[in-house]
Design an enzyme around this catalytic site. Sequence first.
Site, PDB file in Angstrom:
ATOM      1  N   GLU A  17      76.063 -41.789 -63.461  1.00  0.00           N
ATOM      2  CA  GLU A  17      75.144 -43.473 -64.189  1.00  0.00           C
ATOM      3  C   GLU A  17      74.546 -43.360 -63.398  1.00  0.00           C
ATOM      4  OE1 GLU A  17      74.408 -44.880 -66.931  1.00  0.00           O
ATOM      5  OE2 GLU A  17      76.072 -46.407 -67.078  1.00  0.00           O
ATOM      6  N   THR A  22      64.112 -49.788 -68.148  1.00  0.00           N
ATOM      7  CA  THR A  22      65.125 -50.198 -67.545  1.00  0.00           C
ATOM      8  C   THR A  22      64.555 -50.898 -66.082  1.00  0.00           C
ATOM      9  OG1 THR A  22      66.600 -48.557 -67.978  1.00  0.00           O
ATOM     10  CG2 THR A  22      67.396 -49.636 -66.193  1.00  0.00           C
TER      11      THR A  22
END
Lengths: 309, 309
Positions: free
Chosen positions: A128, A181
């Site tokens: 991630e 994001t």
Amino acid sequence: MNEIKIFSPATVANISCGFDCLGLAINDLGDTMVFTKTDDQKVSIKEITGANLPYDIHKNAASAVALAMLQKHPADFGLEVSIHKGFEPGSGLGSSAASAAGAAFAVNELLDKPFSQLELTKFAMLGEQVACGSPIADNVAAAIHGGFILVQQYDPLKIIKLPVPSELEVVAIHPQVTVKTKDAREVLPQNVPLADAVIQWANVGGLISGLYTNDYEVIANSLEDLIVEPARKHLIPHFDLVKEAAIRGGALNAGISGSGPTIFALCKGSETAKNVFKNINEVYANTGIDFTMVHSKINTQGVTILEKN
Amino acid sequence: MNEIKIFSPATVANISCGFDCLGLAINDLGDTMVFTKTDDQKVSIKEITGANLPYDIHKNAASAVALAMLQKHPADFGLEVSIHKGFEPGSGLGSSAASAAGAAFAVNELLDKPFSQLELTKFAMLGEQVACGSPIADNVAAAIHGGFILVQQYDPLKIIKLPVPSELEVVAIHPQVTVKTKDAREVLPQNVPLADAVIQWANVGGLISGLYTNDYEVIANSLEDLIVEPARKHLIPHFDLVKEAAIRGGALNAGISGSGPTIFALCKGSETAKNVFKNINEVYANTGIDFTMVHSKINTQGVTILEKN
């Protein structure tokens, strides 16, 4: 074992009241990945289908995880990775998490399982970090553990696997728009009224209690997000329309999956979920925006082995 | 039935991470109250022992609750109330809540139980309104339901009774100092960092999961309060000393009960709780401040009938 083929599920994180701590795994959506041992002690990416992702092994979530694991637990073999994306990156359904969790699980199998699920979650968090710039745990923990998970604490990492009421199903719509994001982070308030925070944590408590007691009414009542949804929903075209269609169809409630643009609805039972799917499909068809949808049970197993040789 | 004598437990609200939504009832501390039917259809207070509380039936929490219930459900009798306080008002252990909850329970019995536990909680909240100026639910809900309760929602009121791990015990110290509820409210931040709120609601989730799974390690790990305790603890002399003594003695953790000044510690097992009691007792004896202490199991029944005629 020389080769393993696995399925790694898509995941919903930030489940309504549970921003940054609650996630769940979707049974019928995810990546298929093949990991093959090689003789050269290197990690390489053989093939990526279904999405345009980096072949650079230090920039790809899956290979980055594999590299970290082989560094921690050296082996006399290398790895060749094939990644077949079952859903799109940038959807808010944990695309990088599926790849990272799938890699952590598969490499652990090929190494004869030296690592615990918690350690696999930590390795997947490195994926991630590589893919999103932040070692977020909720998607990868849901993909590895399956079911509903709570990231109770980050330092040290504590993951709690919560029970999944058997009739719980998920419907999700992915409008084909981009929510960066960065944008999704920037619209978040840095501070929130204490009064709202209290309502939110009482709802987290209610949701978790409802999961333990199979109380769908309590679950429905707790699936509220006073804080993040109001700040982010304008980034997702026709969010309110979808939410209304879901609730009208009988959904327990609906919310933003991850940082969007996917919108998820939780439902009690297959019939209701089909109805919710139909309702959302109908209203979104009129918006002129392309979209994909999924209706699925909750995945309770996490990453699963499809084949091994 | 002409007369009923009941025990109404003291309660801990604002359990660490669960500010304004989590409460628990203490088994061995509370009020004893007697409610006797009279012929005159009036409510009166016959006697109050153990504390200096108003005899004005509109200002006393117990009689105010009784009045409201008789207004909602008229009866052909009146009530005479005797209140024997087992602990001091202003302690942070739900003194007015014990009186209000005791009244709600007892009057319901004398009326042949027309009201549900949820309705009794609402009546008892009126007593909190009268005594404290605010219709807080956490203490009264814990006193009426017993055990651990979650106020999941205020409007409409939803109370969830949570399971109580069988070895859970509570130790509490009440330093003889005054913390005004107004002061305790004024030091609270109006806004809190979102990052802290996330940690807090993940802890609420962890605590509730730990209660359902009897996982004392998870409970201990979740009993953290990043938001209210740091703001309020300076109002309580030697708070840190007590907390350290509790943890050194093996407590799961310690925190402020209600708005203080009582400090509670949750413990696994009687031996540990005795040890924690001893540790706290020793360190506080050196402070020069008078104090009382209690060590008790969690009350799981709520208000109980001692006698009826």
